[in-house]
Write a protein that holds these residues in place. Structure first.
Motif, PDB file in Angstrom:
ATOM      1  N   SER A   1       1.328   4.669   1.229  1.00 31.47           N
ATOM      2  CA  SER A   1       0.407   5.330   0.302  1.00 31.47           C
ATOM      3  C   SER A   1      -0.912   4.566   0.203  1.00 31.47           C
ATOM      4  O   SER A   1      -0.912   3.346   0.029  1.00 31.47           O
ATOM      5  CB  SER A   1       1.012   5.426  -1.098  1.00 31.47           C
ATOM      6  OG  SER A   1       2.054   6.356  -1.179  1.00 31.47           O
TER       7      SER A   1
ATOM      8  N   ASP B   1       4.431   5.259  -2.356  1.00 36.41           N
ATOM      9  CA  ASP B   1       5.354   5.232  -1.227  1.00 36.41           C
ATOM     10  C   ASP B   1       4.894   4.182  -0.222  1.00 36.41           C
ATOM     11  O   ASP B   1       3.749   3.711  -0.266  1.00 36.41           O
ATOM     12  CB  ASP B   1       5.379   6.591  -0.511  1.00 36.41           C
ATOM     13  CG  ASP B   1       5.975   7.697  -1.356  1.00 36.41           C
ATOM     14  OD1 ASP B   1       6.914   7.410  -2.130  1.00 36.41           O
ATOM     15  OD2 ASP B   1       5.519   8.850  -1.230  1.00 36.41           O
TER      16      ASP B   1
ATOM     17  N   TRP C   1     -11.486  11.117  -2.205  1.00 35.38           N
ATOM     18  CA  TRP C   1     -10.290  10.501  -1.617  1.00 35.38           C
ATOM     19  C   TRP C   1      -9.081  10.983  -2.411  1.00 35.38           C
ATOM     20  O   TRP C   1      -8.482  10.265  -3.194  1.00 35.38           O
ATOM     21  CB  TRP C   1     -10.442   8.989  -1.669  1.00 35.38           C
ATOM     22  CG  TRP C   1      -9.464   8.221  -0.848  1.00 35.38           C
ATOM     23  CD1 TRP C   1      -8.792   8.634   0.260  1.00 35.38           C
ATOM     24  CD2 TRP C   1      -9.054   6.875  -1.085  1.00 35.38           C
ATOM     25  NE1 TRP C   1      -7.987   7.628   0.741  1.00 35.38           N
ATOM     26  CE2 TRP C   1      -8.133   6.536  -0.064  1.00 35.38           C
ATOM     27  CE3 TRP C   1      -9.374   5.919  -2.045  1.00 35.38           C
ATOM     28  CZ2 TRP C   1      -7.523   5.291   0.011  1.00 35.38           C
ATOM     29  CZ3 TRP C   1      -8.776   4.672  -1.970  1.00 35.38           C
ATOM     30  CH2 TRP C   1      -7.869   4.357  -0.949  1.00 35.38           C
ATOM     31  N   THR C   2      -8.708  12.215  -2.166  1.00 32.05           N
ATOM     32  CA  THR C   2      -7.745  12.886  -3.032  1.00 32.05           C
ATOM     33  C   THR C   2      -6.294  12.518  -2.745  1.00 32.05           C
ATOM     34  O   THR C   2      -5.414  12.829  -3.556  1.00 32.05           O
ATOM     35  CB  THR C   2      -7.907  14.403  -2.906  1.00 32.05           C
ATOM     36  OG1 THR C   2      -7.816  14.782  -1.519  1.00 32.05           O
ATOM     37  CG2 THR C   2      -9.270  14.843  -3.452  1.00 32.05           C
ATOM     38  N   ASP C   3      -6.022  11.860  -1.614  1.00 30.42           N
ATOM     39  CA  ASP C   3      -4.623  11.521  -1.324  1.00 30.42           C
ATOM     40  C   ASP C   3      -4.243  10.139  -1.839  1.00 30.42           C
ATOM     41  O   ASP C   3      -3.102   9.705  -1.669  1.00 30.42           O
ATOM     42  CB  ASP C   3      -4.335  11.610   0.178  1.00 30.42           C
ATOM     43  CG  ASP C   3      -5.215  10.701   1.021  1.00 30.42           C
ATOM     44  OD1 ASP C   3      -6.275  10.271   0.522  1.00 30.42           O
ATOM     45  OD2 ASP C   3      -4.848  10.428   2.183  1.00 30.42           O
ATOM     46  N   ALA C   4      -5.179   9.443  -2.484  1.00 32.12           N
ATOM     47  CA  ALA C   4      -4.883   8.101  -2.996  1.00 32.12           C
ATOM     48  C   ALA C   4      -4.155   8.176  -4.336  1.00 32.12           C
ATOM     49  O   ALA C   4      -4.450   9.038  -5.173  1.00 32.12           O
ATOM     50  CB  ALA C   4      -6.167   7.299  -3.160  1.00 32.12           C
ATOM     51  N   VAL C   5      -3.220   7.258  -4.543  1.00 34.85           N
ATOM     52  CA  VAL C   5      -2.619   7.065  -5.869  1.00 34.85           C
ATOM     53  C   VAL C   5      -3.625   6.288  -6.703  1.00 34.85           C
ATOM     54  O   VAL C   5      -4.063   5.199  -6.311  1.00 34.85           O
ATOM     55  CB  VAL C   5      -1.292   6.290  -5.763  1.00 34.85           C
ATOM     56  CG1 VAL C   5      -0.703   6.064  -7.159  1.00 34.85           C
ATOM     57  CG2 VAL C   5      -0.298   7.040  -4.883  1.00 34.85           C
ATOM     58  N   ARG C   6      -4.003   6.809  -7.845  1.00 35.14           N
ATOM     59  CA  ARG C   6      -5.019   6.181  -8.702  1.00 35.14           C
ATOM     60  C   ARG C   6      -4.336   5.364  -9.794  1.00 35.14           C
ATOM     61  O   ARG C   6      -3.468   5.875 -10.505  1.00 35.14           O
ATOM     62  CB  ARG C   6      -5.924   7.251  -9.306  1.00 35.14           C
ATOM     63  CG  ARG C   6      -6.755   7.991  -8.269  1.00 35.14           C
ATOM     64  CD  ARG C   6      -7.455   9.201  -8.842  1.00 35.14           C
ATOM     65  NE  ARG C   6      -8.375   9.790  -7.867  1.00 35.14           N
ATOM     66  CZ  ARG C   6      -9.036  10.923  -8.041  1.00 35.14           C
ATOM     67  NH1 ARG C   6      -8.876  11.607  -9.180  1.00 35.14           N
ATOM     68  NH2 ARG C   6      -9.844  11.386  -7.104  1.00 35.14           N
TER      69      ARG C   6
ATOM     70  N   ARG D   1     -10.316  10.779   3.940  1.00 36.04           N
ATOM     71  CA  ARG D   1     -10.244   9.331   3.948  1.00 36.04           C
ATOM     72  C   ARG D   1     -11.630   8.744   3.699  1.00 36.04           C
ATOM     73  O   ARG D   1     -12.655   9.350   4.033  1.00 36.04           O
ATOM     74  CB  ARG D   1      -9.729   8.828   5.287  1.00 36.04           C
ATOM     75  CG  ARG D   1      -8.420   9.462   5.729  1.00 36.04           C
ATOM     76  CD  ARG D   1      -7.290   9.050   4.839  1.00 36.04           C
ATOM     77  NE  ARG D   1      -6.956   7.650   4.989  1.00 36.04           N
ATOM     78  CZ  ARG D   1      -6.025   7.022   4.294  1.00 36.04           C
ATOM     79  NH1 ARG D   1      -5.338   7.694   3.375  1.00 36.04           N
ATOM     80  NH2 ARG D   1      -5.764   5.742   4.490  1.00 36.04           N
TER      81      ARG D   1
ATOM     82  N   ASP E   1      -3.601  -0.311   2.365  1.00 31.31           N
ATOM     83  CA  ASP E   1      -4.807   0.456   2.074  1.00 31.31           C
ATOM     84  C   ASP E   1      -5.019   0.541   0.568  1.00 31.31           C
ATOM     85  O   ASP E   1      -4.583   1.482  -0.088  1.00 31.31           O
ATOM     86  CB  ASP E   1      -4.688   1.851   2.679  1.00 31.31           C
ATOM     87  CG  ASP E   1      -6.031   2.588   2.710  1.00 31.31           C
ATOM     88  OD1 ASP E   1      -7.039   2.004   2.270  1.00 31.31           O
ATOM     89  OD2 ASP E   1      -6.065   3.744   3.174  1.00 31.31           O
TER      90      ASP E   1
ATOM     91  N   ARG F   1       8.102  13.663 -12.214  1.00 32.28           N
ATOM     92  CA  ARG F   1       7.581  13.303 -10.898  1.00 32.28           C
ATOM     93  C   ARG F   1       8.524  12.313 -10.211  1.00 32.28           C
ATOM     94  O   ARG F   1       8.920  11.317 -10.802  1.00 32.28           O
ATOM     95  CB  ARG F   1       6.192  12.682 -11.050  1.00 32.28           C
ATOM     96  CG  ARG F   1       5.572  12.251  -9.722  1.00 32.28           C
ATOM     97  CD  ARG F   1       4.178  11.739  -9.957  1.00 32.28           C
ATOM     98  NE  ARG F   1       3.596  11.204  -8.735  1.00 32.28           N
ATOM     99  CZ  ARG F   1       2.340  10.792  -8.636  1.00 32.28           C
ATOM    100  NH1 ARG F   1       1.572  10.829  -9.699  1.00 32.28           N
ATOM    101  NH2 ARG F   1       1.883  10.325  -7.509  1.00 32.28           N
TER     102      ARG F   1
END
Length: 279
Positions: A87, A84, A18-23, A2, A114, A150
């Motif tokens: 997300s 989601d 921040w690899t869990d963010a949707v870009r 985070r 976020d 996806r």
């Protein structure tokens, strides 16, 4: 990982971690052609392309050149992007922060909590030597018709999560608080108007040109708005005003109201117009 802080603007190195963010890639130029080809030539790994005019804003009309999108249409776009409920989202543009800030604002208005803007945009990312890719992820909706497998996201759009002004609300705000016009001073004064049908500004509005707000210098932003206790922002069509709202939020102030219709709506409705310097 985070981000280290809750600030709405994030640097390239921290964004890379921040690899869990949707870009989300929203590169855009006012009045210019789509930048989808630039996205296809290289983008942040995993980033999804959104057409700013089509996907983030509603169609031009009586509500201005960049009105709010229809909530159901926006929800479909965001689900296709793989977002989601809950997300985290990273948005970026070419680097001026205009379309990224309006996307940040729109997603926050839609109830997504976020959301961060990449400081310096795609240029800052490549200047930092960070990797790019050319393959579109599954969730992108390119004009070429590319598709993949996806799964869609499940985000629910909840409009109204940020304060919005209409024309009457903007007039009332100017009478009681500080309505801030962030267009160039010569447009505010009514000396030139390159886009909209009438030159000038909303009566009672003050001028703080957004070009003087460096999104990376929160101390300067705090100083520029220190004397304005309760600002609300407008611009030409609600894009630059969202950038100023982002700047003030990054400086630690509450996210201010934005008049989304802005001058493009006000000037086309036969409403009173002021010209000249601030009174």
């Amino acid at each position: 990982m985070r981000p280290l802080s809750s600030a709405p603007i994030i640097g390239a190195v921290e964004a890379a971690a921040w690899t869990d963010a949707v870009r989300i890639d929203v590169r855009w130029t006012l009045g210019g052609p789509s930048k989808e080809a630039e996205y296809a030539a290289g983008h942040l790994p995993g980033a999804v392309w959104l057409d700013f005019d089509r996907d983030v804003c509603g169609p031009p009309g009586p509500g201005g050149r960049h009105p709010l999108p229809d909530p159901e249409a926006l929800q479909a776009v965001l689900r296709a992007a793989g977002i989601d409920d809950g997300s985290p989202v990273l948005v970026y543009d070419d680097g001026d922060g205009m379309s990224a800030a309006r996307t940040w604002w729109t997603l926050r208005w839609a109830g997504i909590e976020d959301v961060r803007v990449l400081l310096g945009g795609f240029k800052a990312w490549t200047d930092a030597g960070l990797p790019v890719e050319t393959q579109a992820p599954a969730s992108s909706t390119l004009a070429s018709g590319e598709s993949a497998q996806r799964p869609e996201g499940n985000v629910t759009v909840r409009p109204g999560s940020l304060p919005v002004l209409d024309a009457d609300g903007a007039a009332a705000w100017a009478a009681e608080h500080d309505l801030v016009d962030v267009r160039a001073p010569e447009r505010y004064r009514g000396e030139v108007e390159p886009i909209d049908p009438v030159a000038g500004h909303i009566p009672g509005a003050v001028n703080r040109f957004l070009g003087e707000d460096d999104l990376g210098d929160v101390d300067r932003i705090r100083a520029r708005y220190e004397s304005i206790a309760e600002p609300a922002f407008y611009c030409g069509s609600g894009v630059g005003a969202a950038r100023s709202a982002l700047a003030l939020t990054a400086a630690g102030r509450p996210t201010p109201p934005v008049y989304i219709g802005s001058w493009s709506e006000w000037s086309s409705g036969g409403r009173e117009v002021a010209r000249g310097e601030e009174s």
